[in-house]
Design a protein around this motif. Structure first.
Motif, PDB file in Angstrom:
ATOM      1  N   VAL A  79       0.834  -1.198   0.000  1.00 40.16           N
ATOM      2  CA  VAL A  79       0.000   0.000   0.000  1.00 40.16           C
ATOM      3  C   VAL A  79       0.870   1.249   0.000  1.00 40.16           C
ATOM      4  CG1 VAL A  79      -1.690   1.316   1.322  1.00 40.16           C
ATOM      5  CG2 VAL A  79      -1.923  -1.159   1.125  1.00 40.16           C
ATOM      6  N   ARG A  80       1.935   1.232   0.782  1.00 34.55           N
ATOM      7  CA  ARG A  80       2.819   2.390   0.853  1.00 34.55           C
ATOM      8  C   ARG A  80       3.486   2.656  -0.495  1.00 34.55           C
ATOM      9  NH1 ARG A  80       5.347   0.760   4.776  1.00 34.55           N
ATOM     10  NH2 ARG A  80       7.190  -0.147   3.798  1.00 34.55           N
ATOM     11  N   GLU A  81       3.876   1.606  -1.180  1.00 34.45           N
ATOM     12  CA  GLU A  81       4.498   1.775  -2.493  1.00 34.45           C
ATOM     13  C   GLU A  81       3.527   2.375  -3.496  1.00 34.45           C
ATOM     14  OE1 GLU A  81       5.873  -2.079  -3.496  1.00 34.45           O
ATOM     15  OE2 GLU A  81       7.708  -1.946  -2.274  1.00 34.45           O
ATOM     16  N   ARG A  82       2.282   1.941  -3.443  1.00 33.52           N
ATOM     17  CA  ARG A  82       1.284   2.479  -4.381  1.00 33.52           C
ATOM     18  C   ARG A  82       0.976   3.940  -4.081  1.00 33.52           C
ATOM     19  NH1 ARG A  82      -3.149  -2.386  -5.451  1.00 33.52           N
ATOM     20  NH2 ARG A  82      -1.640  -3.904  -6.259  1.00 33.52           N
ATOM     21  N   VAL A  83       0.888   4.286  -2.802  1.00 34.04           N
ATOM     22  CA  VAL A  83       0.636   5.677  -2.435  1.00 34.04           C
ATOM     23  C   VAL A  83       1.803   6.558  -2.870  1.00 34.04           C
ATOM     24  CG1 VAL A  83       0.350   7.257  -0.497  1.00 34.04           C
ATOM     25  CG2 VAL A  83      -0.898   5.095  -0.535  1.00 34.04           C
ATOM     26  N   GLU A  84       3.020   6.058  -2.658  1.00 34.25           N
ATOM     27  CA  GLU A  84       4.190   6.824  -3.065  1.00 34.25           C
ATOM     28  C   GLU A  84       4.246   6.983  -4.583  1.00 34.25           C
ATOM     29  OE1 GLU A  84       7.469   4.773  -1.401  1.00 34.25           O
ATOM     30  OE2 GLU A  84       7.152   5.543   0.643  1.00 34.25           O
ATOM     31  N   GLU A  86       1.696   7.121  -6.613  1.00 32.63           N
ATOM     32  CA  GLU A  86       0.704   8.129  -6.991  1.00 32.63           C
ATOM     33  C   GLU A  86       1.209   9.530  -6.662  1.00 32.63           C
ATOM     34  OE1 GLU A  86      -2.571   9.870  -8.570  1.00 32.63           O
ATOM     35  OE2 GLU A  86      -1.903   7.793  -8.731  1.00 32.63           O
ATOM     36  N   ALA A  87       1.887   9.667  -5.533  1.00 31.21           N
ATOM     37  CA  ALA A  87       2.450  10.970  -5.189  1.00 31.21           C
ATOM     38  C   ALA A  87       3.524  11.389  -6.185  1.00 31.21           C
ATOM     39  CB  ALA A  87       3.031  10.919  -3.769  1.00 31.21           C
ATOM     40  N   GLU A  88       4.314  10.432  -6.642  1.00 32.21           N
ATOM     41  CA  GLU A  88       5.341  10.739  -7.632  1.00 32.21           C
ATOM     42  C   GLU A  88       4.712  11.158  -8.963  1.00 32.21           C
ATOM     43  OE1 GLU A  88       7.692   7.242  -7.795  1.00 32.21           O
ATOM     44  OE2 GLU A  88       8.727   7.630  -5.902  1.00 32.21           O
ATOM     45  N   ARG A  89       3.635  10.483  -9.353  1.00 31.29           N
ATOM     46  CA  ARG A  89       2.922  10.858 -10.588  1.00 31.29           C
ATOM     47  C   ARG A  89       2.375  12.276 -10.477  1.00 31.29           C
ATOM     48  NH1 ARG A  89       1.076   6.702 -13.995  1.00 31.29           N
ATOM     49  NH2 ARG A  89      -0.825   7.888 -14.413  1.00 31.29           N
ATOM     50  N   GLN A  90       1.849  12.626  -9.308  1.00 26.84           N
ATOM     51  CA  GLN A  90       1.332  13.973  -9.103  1.00 26.84           C
ATOM     52  C   GLN A  90       2.457  14.999  -9.171  1.00 26.84           C
ATOM     53  OE1 GLN A  90      -1.832  14.816  -8.985  1.00 26.84           O
ATOM     54  NE2 GLN A  90      -1.313  16.984  -8.841  1.00 26.84           N
ATOM     55  N   ALA A  91       3.628  14.632  -8.639  1.00 22.69           N
ATOM     56  CA  ALA A  91       4.767  15.540  -8.703  1.00 22.69           C
ATOM     57  C   ALA A  91       5.201  15.756 -10.150  1.00 22.69           C
ATOM     58  CB  ALA A  91       5.926  14.979  -7.877  1.00 22.69           C
ATOM     59  N   LEU A  92       5.187  14.669 -10.942  1.00 20.80           N
ATOM     60  CA  LEU A  92       5.522  14.810 -12.357  1.00 20.80           C
ATOM     61  C   LEU A  92       4.512  15.691 -13.078  1.00 20.80           C
ATOM     62  CD1 LEU A  92       6.598  11.145 -13.257  1.00 20.80           C
ATOM     63  CD2 LEU A  92       8.067  13.131 -12.899  1.00 20.80           C
ATOM     64  N   ALA A  93       3.239  15.562 -12.714  1.00 24.13           N
ATOM     65  CA  ALA A  93       2.209  16.406 -13.327  1.00 24.13           C
ATOM     66  C   ALA A  93       2.474  17.879 -13.040  1.00 24.13           C
ATOM     67  CB  ALA A  93       0.823  16.001 -12.800  1.00 24.13           C
TER      68      ALA A  93
END
Length: 405
Positions: A79-84, A86-93
């Motif tokens: 779960v932590r890996e998936r949340v991280e 998604e956070a990385e994808r948002q940072a790229l956005a």
């Protein structure tokens, strides 16, 4: 021995029934390779899962040596890996947005986005006013028309962290509300002035008899021709005479035209004028690009990005539903077709930039995509009064004026 054996058999039957009563309890850690703590964690989260689903969870969380089942620790790690991620994808956005944030093209796109928001708020307010709504209802419809599509896009793309776009940027809400209120109170006077210029005479304080109306038509042949075409389209007949035009405008058949009756055609003509159509088309082109761009920065599939350029104008559907009228966005004029072509063009050009390294600056991509949308709209204007798209075969007669549905 016989009694003990019977008692043992009865105990086994009870245990079997208990195991059948709770599917997740049937998972034995040693048999299915699932940690007791993982099973208890699923129970604590209150998510009912079948035996097959629990086995899939154990497989997904398996990180140790072969044959070892998933554990509570590994589940939390997954779960932590998936949340991280998604956070990385948002940072790229955010990086993608910042890369062009200060360019002239991006600033112009934002400015046109504001203009489109105001224009669609005005459109929604006018439709609500014709439906008889007061200022609060008309403003609500105006906001739904201008921001409803963007809100839907934020929801379906999962971009709701911190609220939808007009919560994060209240400027959009302020523009929509101000445009709606100003339109509600100022448009009647503007409409009357436009009607005076269109018909080349001042409206009488009370009524207009046929001789005065005939004199006005004689003084403005171009206006008379537009009236003739409008009445012919509505009546489905030949070229009408001035008297037939007068009778068509005289909705209450009292032999005199009231001011509101005189404004019917002027309102229709001003709302359907080339200027309004052109500005509206420009706003649609802007919305198509901004909708596609918002999906691109989320890392969505190109098809989904192109679709986002269509759904961003779904506020027009909300407007028409609230005002109980057929949806213009799904009509033959086709907002959806125009915005779909524009959004698809923008997505394709970005694909050429990213995948093939074509030197396509942001301004050129925006210009070409908006031009594609405007071109479809121009074709729809050129084909008037014919439809740009044909209805489904075997149902075309029903869609014609005077046809039966």
């Amino acid at each position: 021995m016989f009694v003990r054996r019977g008692a043992s058999m009865g105990t086994e039957a009870i245990r079997a029934r208990r195991r059948a009563g709770a599917s997740w309890r049937r998972l034995e850690p040693k048999r299915h390779g699932t940690d007791d703590e993982l099973v208890s964690r699923v129970s604590e989260l209150g998510v009912p899962m079948s035996q097959r689903e629990m086995e899939a969870l154990a497989t997904a969380t398996r990180r140790a040596r072969r044959g070892d089942g998933g554990s509570r620790r590994e589940f939390r790690k997954m779960v932590r890996e998936r949340v991280e991620a998604e956070a990385e994808r948002q940072a790229l956005a955010e990086i993608i947005l910042r890369a062009d944030e200060r360019t002239v093209a991006q600033q112009l796109l934002r400015a046109f986005d504001y203009v489109g928001t105001a224009l669609f708020a005005m459109s929604g307010t006018l439709v609500a006013g014709e439906a008889g709504m007061h200022v609060v209802g008309a403003s609500l419809v105006g906001c739904a028309a201008s921001m409803g599509g963007g809100t839907i896009n934020n929801i379906i793309m999962g971009s709701t962290a911190g609220g939808v776009f007009w919560i994060r940027e209240p400027t959009y809400l302020l523009i929509a509300v101000c445009a709606s209120v100003i339109t509600f109170y100022s448009w009647p006077s503007i409409e009357l002035e436009l009607a005076k210029r269109e018909m080349h005479f001042d409206f009488p304080p009370e009524t207009l008899a046929f001789p005065q109306f005939k004199a006005a038509l004689d003084a403005n042949p171009a206006f008379e021709q537009r009236l003739r075409r409008a009445v012919a389209d509505q009546r489905g007949g030949d070229d009408p005479s001035p008297r037939q035009i007068f009778d068509w405008l005289d909705s209450n058949a009292d032999g005199a035209l009231q001011r509101d009756e005189l404004l019917v055609f002027a309102r229709r003509h001003s709302n359907d004028s080339l200027l309004v159509f052109a500005v509206e088309s420009l706003a649609l082109g802007t919305f198509a690009v901004s909708g596609a761009q918002s999906a691109i920065v989320r890392g969505l599939h190109p098809i989904a990005c192109a679709a986002a350029g269509v759904t961003v104008v779904s506020g027009g559907i909300f407007r028409d539903i609230l005002c109980h009228r057929p949806s213009v966005a799904l009509s033959a004029e086709s907002f959806a077709l125009a915005t779909g072509v524009g959004a698809g063009t923008y997505v394709f050009l970005r694909h050429l930039l990213v995948s093939h390294g074509w030197p396509l600056p942001l301004g050129l991509r925006i210009l070409l995509a908006a031009s594609a949308t405007i071109s479809i709209r121009a074709a729809a204007w050129h084909r008037k009064p014919d439809s740009l798209l044909s209805p489904m075969a075997n149902f075309r007669e029903a869609s014609e004026p005077g046809g039966t549905a």
